[in-house]
Design an enzyme around this catalytic site. Structure first.
Site, PDB file in Angstrom:
ATOM      1  N   LYS A  13       0.818  -1.212   0.000  1.00  0.00           N
ATOM      2  CA  LYS A  13       0.000   0.000   0.000  1.00  0.00           C
ATOM      3  C   LYS A  13       0.852   1.262   0.000  1.00  0.00           C
ATOM      4  CE  LYS A  13      -2.243  -0.921   3.781  1.00  0.00           C
ATOM      5  NZ  LYS A  13      -1.514  -2.164   4.131  1.00  0.00           N
ATOM      6  N   ARG A  88      -9.156   1.022   9.317  1.00  0.00           N
ATOM      7  CA  ARG A  88      -8.799  -0.376   9.522  1.00  0.00           C
ATOM      8  C   ARG A  88      -9.942  -1.189  10.108  1.00  0.00           C
ATOM      9  NH1 ARG A  88      -2.611  -0.433  11.926  1.00  0.00           N
ATOM     10  NH2 ARG A  88      -1.558   0.097   9.970  1.00  0.00           N
ATOM     11  N   ARG A 123      12.378  -7.513   5.636  1.00  0.00           N
ATOM     12  CA  ARG A 123      12.701  -6.088   5.601  1.00  0.00           C
ATOM     13  C   ARG A 123      13.757  -5.742   6.647  1.00  0.00           C
ATOM     14  NH1 ARG A 123       6.828  -3.158   4.896  1.00  0.00           N
ATOM     15  NH2 ARG A 123       6.616  -3.744   7.091  1.00  0.00           N
ATOM     16  N   ARG A 156      12.698  -4.115  12.293  1.00  0.00           N
ATOM     17  CA  ARG A 156      11.752  -3.372  13.126  1.00  0.00           C
ATOM     18  C   ARG A 156      10.939  -4.359  13.962  1.00  0.00           C
ATOM     19  NH1 ARG A 156       8.455   0.320   9.031  1.00  0.00           N
ATOM     20  NH2 ARG A 156       7.076  -1.388   9.545  1.00  0.00           N
ATOM     21  N   ARG A 167      -0.349  -9.429  13.380  1.00  0.00           N
ATOM     22  CA  ARG A 167      -0.919  -8.323  12.600  1.00  0.00           C
ATOM     23  C   ARG A 167      -1.831  -8.853  11.491  1.00  0.00           C
ATOM     24  NH1 ARG A 167       3.783  -4.533  10.644  1.00  0.00           N
ATOM     25  NH2 ARG A 167       2.047  -3.148  10.089  1.00  0.00           N
TER      26      ARG A 167
END
Length: 212
Positions: A13, A88, A123, A156, A167
Protein backbone atom coordinates in the site's frame (compact mmCIF):
# COMPACT_ATOMS: atom_id res chain seq x y z
CA UNK A 1 -10.22 12.42 -5.75
CA UNK A 2 -10.36 10.96 -2.23
CA UNK A 3 -9.09 7.40 -2.20
CA UNK A 4 -8.46 4.56 0.28
CA UNK A 5 -5.94 1.76 -0.21
CA UNK A 6 -6.84 -1.42 1.67
CA UNK A 7 -4.67 -4.49 2.11
CA UNK A 8 -2.83 -6.52 4.70
CA UNK A 9 0.38 -5.18 6.25
CA UNK A 10 3.11 -5.61 3.65
CA UNK A 11 0.73 -5.74 0.68
CA UNK A 12 2.44 -2.76 -0.95
CA UNK A 13 0.00 0.00 0.00
CA UNK A 14 2.73 2.46 0.92
CA UNK A 15 4.63 1.98 -2.33
CA UNK A 16 1.50 2.35 -4.43
CA UNK A 17 0.33 5.38 -2.43
CA UNK A 18 3.58 7.20 -3.19
CA UNK A 19 3.39 6.38 -6.91
CA UNK A 20 -0.26 7.42 -7.12
CA UNK A 21 0.44 10.65 -5.25
CA UNK A 22 2.98 11.60 -7.92
CA UNK A 23 0.66 10.60 -10.76
CA UNK A 24 -2.47 12.29 -9.39
CA UNK A 25 -0.75 15.27 -7.69
CA UNK A 26 -2.49 14.65 -4.36
CA UNK A 27 -0.86 13.75 -1.03
CA UNK A 28 -0.51 10.18 0.23
CA UNK A 29 -1.42 10.05 3.91
CA UNK A 30 0.20 7.12 5.69
CA UNK A 31 -1.04 6.67 9.23
CA UNK A 32 1.83 4.27 9.82
CA UNK A 33 4.37 7.00 9.09
CA UNK A 34 2.45 9.52 11.17
CA UNK A 35 2.31 7.14 14.12
CA UNK A 36 6.02 6.31 13.85
CA UNK A 37 6.77 10.06 13.78
CA UNK A 38 4.75 10.46 16.96
CA UNK A 39 6.77 7.69 18.62
CA UNK A 40 10.05 9.24 17.49
CA UNK A 41 9.02 12.62 18.91
CA UNK A 42 8.57 11.03 22.33
CA UNK A 43 5.24 12.80 22.92
CA UNK A 44 2.59 11.40 25.23
CA UNK A 45 0.63 10.33 22.15
CA UNK A 46 3.78 8.69 20.81
CA UNK A 47 4.23 6.70 24.01
CA UNK A 48 0.64 5.43 23.79
CA UNK A 49 1.11 4.53 20.14
CA UNK A 50 4.35 2.60 20.86
CA UNK A 51 2.60 0.35 23.37
CA UNK A 52 0.14 -0.80 20.74
CA UNK A 53 2.42 -1.00 17.70
CA UNK A 54 5.23 -2.87 19.44
CA UNK A 55 2.69 -5.49 20.44
CA UNK A 56 1.30 -5.76 16.91
CA UNK A 57 -2.05 -4.36 18.06
CA UNK A 58 -4.28 -1.79 16.41
CA UNK A 59 -4.02 1.76 17.72
CA UNK A 60 -7.40 2.83 19.19
CA UNK A 61 -9.81 4.56 16.85
CA UNK A 62 -9.87 7.86 18.73
CA UNK A 63 -6.11 8.28 18.35
CA UNK A 64 -6.10 7.35 14.67
CA UNK A 65 -9.09 9.48 13.68
CA UNK A 66 -7.87 12.60 15.45
CA UNK A 67 -4.61 12.38 13.50
CA UNK A 68 -6.36 11.75 10.17
CA UNK A 69 -9.01 14.47 10.59
CA UNK A 70 -6.35 17.08 11.28
CA UNK A 71 -4.31 15.94 8.29
CA UNK A 72 -7.06 15.95 5.64
CA UNK A 73 -8.08 19.45 6.74
CA UNK A 74 -4.72 20.81 5.55
CA UNK A 75 -4.66 22.91 2.34
CA UNK A 76 -2.69 20.36 0.32
CA UNK A 77 -5.64 17.94 0.60
CA UNK A 78 -8.12 20.33 -1.01
CA UNK A 79 -7.98 18.47 -4.34
CA UNK A 80 -7.96 15.01 -2.81
CA UNK A 81 -5.83 12.55 -0.87
CA UNK A 82 -4.86 8.90 -0.63
CA UNK A 83 -5.37 7.17 2.72
CA UNK A 84 -2.94 4.34 3.46
CA UNK A 85 -3.57 2.42 6.66
CA UNK A 86 -6.94 3.88 7.63
CA UNK A 87 -9.73 2.99 8.03
CA UNK A 88 -8.80 -0.38 9.52
CA UNK A 89 -12.10 -1.18 11.16
CA UNK A 90 -15.77 -0.77 10.34
CA UNK A 91 -16.11 1.70 13.20
CA UNK A 92 -13.35 3.85 11.70
CA UNK A 93 -15.01 3.79 8.27
CA UNK A 94 -18.33 4.86 9.76
CA UNK A 95 -16.59 7.58 11.77
CA UNK A 96 -14.96 8.96 8.61
CA UNK A 97 -18.41 9.18 7.01
CA UNK A 98 -19.82 10.89 10.10
CA UNK A 99 -17.02 13.45 9.99
CA UNK A 100 -17.97 14.26 6.41
CA UNK A 101 -14.77 12.87 4.92
CA UNK A 102 -16.09 11.62 1.58
CA UNK A 103 -14.40 8.76 -0.27
CA UNK A 104 -14.56 8.25 -4.05
CA UNK A 105 -12.59 5.02 -4.57
CA UNK A 106 -11.53 2.11 -2.35
CA UNK A 107 -8.89 -0.27 -3.74
CA UNK A 108 -8.10 -3.53 -1.95
CA UNK A 109 -4.74 -5.16 -2.77
CA UNK A 110 -5.13 -8.92 -2.27
CA UNK A 111 -2.12 -11.13 -1.51
CA UNK A 112 -1.58 -14.49 0.26
CA UNK A 113 -0.49 -14.44 3.90
CA UNK A 114 2.61 -16.58 3.30
CA UNK A 115 3.82 -14.09 0.68
CA UNK A 116 3.15 -11.22 3.10
CA UNK A 117 5.15 -12.91 5.84
CA UNK A 118 8.15 -13.43 3.54
CA UNK A 119 8.00 -9.80 2.45
CA UNK A 120 7.79 -8.31 5.92
CA UNK A 121 10.21 -10.53 7.82
CA UNK A 122 12.81 -9.86 5.12
CA UNK A 123 12.70 -6.09 5.60
CA UNK A 124 15.66 -4.32 7.18
CA UNK A 125 16.00 -0.67 8.24
CA UNK A 126 19.17 1.31 8.92
CA UNK A 127 19.34 2.14 12.62
CA UNK A 128 21.14 5.39 11.77
CA UNK A 129 19.62 6.99 8.64
CA UNK A 130 16.40 4.98 8.23
CA UNK A 131 17.12 3.65 4.71
CA UNK A 132 15.08 0.55 3.87
CA UNK A 133 16.22 -2.75 2.40
CA UNK A 134 14.95 -6.29 1.83
CA UNK A 135 17.15 -9.38 2.06
CA UNK A 136 15.69 -10.74 -1.20
CA UNK A 137 14.15 -7.90 -3.19
CA UNK A 138 16.56 -5.07 -2.30
CA UNK A 139 19.58 -6.37 -0.37
CA UNK A 140 22.43 -4.10 0.76
CA UNK A 141 25.82 -4.48 -0.94
CA UNK A 142 27.24 -5.80 2.33
CA UNK A 143 24.97 -7.96 4.50
CA UNK A 144 23.70 -6.08 7.55
CA UNK A 145 25.30 -2.77 6.55
CA UNK A 146 23.56 0.30 5.08
CA UNK A 147 24.81 1.32 1.62
CA UNK A 148 24.12 4.98 2.36
CA UNK A 149 25.83 5.60 5.69
CA UNK A 150 27.40 2.35 6.87
CA UNK A 151 24.96 2.01 9.74
CA UNK A 152 23.80 -1.32 11.11
CA UNK A 153 20.61 -2.77 9.61
CA UNK A 154 17.94 -4.02 11.98
CA UNK A 155 14.52 -5.68 11.95
CA UNK A 156 11.75 -3.37 13.13
CA UNK A 157 9.77 -4.84 16.02
CA UNK A 158 6.59 -4.83 13.96
CA UNK A 159 8.37 -6.89 11.25
CA UNK A 160 9.36 -9.71 13.61
CA UNK A 161 7.73 -13.04 12.55
CA UNK A 162 5.48 -13.41 15.60
CA UNK A 163 4.33 -9.80 15.29
CA UNK A 164 3.66 -10.16 11.56
CA UNK A 165 1.47 -13.20 12.16
CA UNK A 166 -0.44 -11.35 14.85
CA UNK A 167 -0.92 -8.32 12.60
CA UNK A 168 -2.27 -10.55 9.82
CA UNK A 169 -4.69 -12.19 12.24
CA UNK A 170 -5.96 -8.80 13.36
CA UNK A 171 -6.26 -7.66 9.74
CA UNK A 172 -8.47 -10.59 8.76
CA UNK A 173 -10.66 -10.16 11.81
CA UNK A 174 -11.05 -6.39 11.82
CA UNK A 175 -10.26 -4.97 8.39
CA UNK A 176 -11.65 -7.39 5.83
CA UNK A 177 -15.28 -6.53 6.79
CA UNK A 178 -14.52 -3.10 5.32
CA UNK A 179 -14.66 -4.67 1.86
CA UNK A 180 -18.33 -5.51 2.36
CA UNK A 181 -18.99 -2.00 3.69
CA UNK A 182 -17.51 -0.27 0.65
CA UNK A 183 -18.80 -2.87 -1.82
CA UNK A 184 -22.35 -1.95 -0.84
CA UNK A 185 -21.73 1.62 -2.00
CA UNK A 186 -20.09 0.46 -5.24
CA UNK A 187 -16.74 2.05 -4.35
CA UNK A 188 -14.69 -1.13 -3.88
CA UNK A 189 -12.19 -2.45 -6.43
CA UNK A 190 -10.35 -5.72 -5.64
CA UNK A 191 -6.95 -6.16 -7.32
CA UNK A 192 -4.14 -8.73 -7.35
CA UNK A 193 -1.39 -7.27 -5.15
CA UNK A 194 1.12 -10.01 -6.00
CA UNK A 195 1.86 -8.49 -9.42
CA UNK A 196 4.92 -6.36 -10.08
CA UNK A 197 4.86 -2.82 -8.69
CA UNK A 198 4.35 -1.40 -12.18
CA UNK A 199 1.49 -3.80 -13.00
CA UNK A 200 -0.25 -3.10 -9.70
CA UNK A 201 -0.05 0.64 -10.37
CA UNK A 202 -1.50 0.22 -13.85
CA UNK A 203 -4.31 -1.94 -12.45
CA UNK A 204 -5.18 0.72 -9.87
CA UNK A 205 -5.20 3.53 -12.43
CA UNK A 206 -7.44 1.49 -14.70
CA UNK A 207 -9.80 0.65 -11.82
CA UNK A 208 -10.25 4.31 -10.85
CA UNK A 209 -10.64 5.44 -14.45
CA UNK A 210 -7.38 7.39 -14.68
CA UNK A 211 -5.70 5.16 -17.29
CA UNK A 212 -6.50 5.85 -20.94
Amino acid sequence: MNMILLGAPGAGKGTQAELLAQRLSIPAISTGNMLRDAMANGSELGKQVRTYMDGGLLVPDELILSIVADRVAQPDCSNGFILDGVPRTLAQAEALDQKGIGIDHVVSLEIDDDVIERRMTGRRVCSHCGSSYHIDAHPPKTAGICDQCGGELAVRKDDAPETVRRRLEIYHQSTEPLKDYYARSGKLRILDGSQSIEDVQQSILKAIGDLV
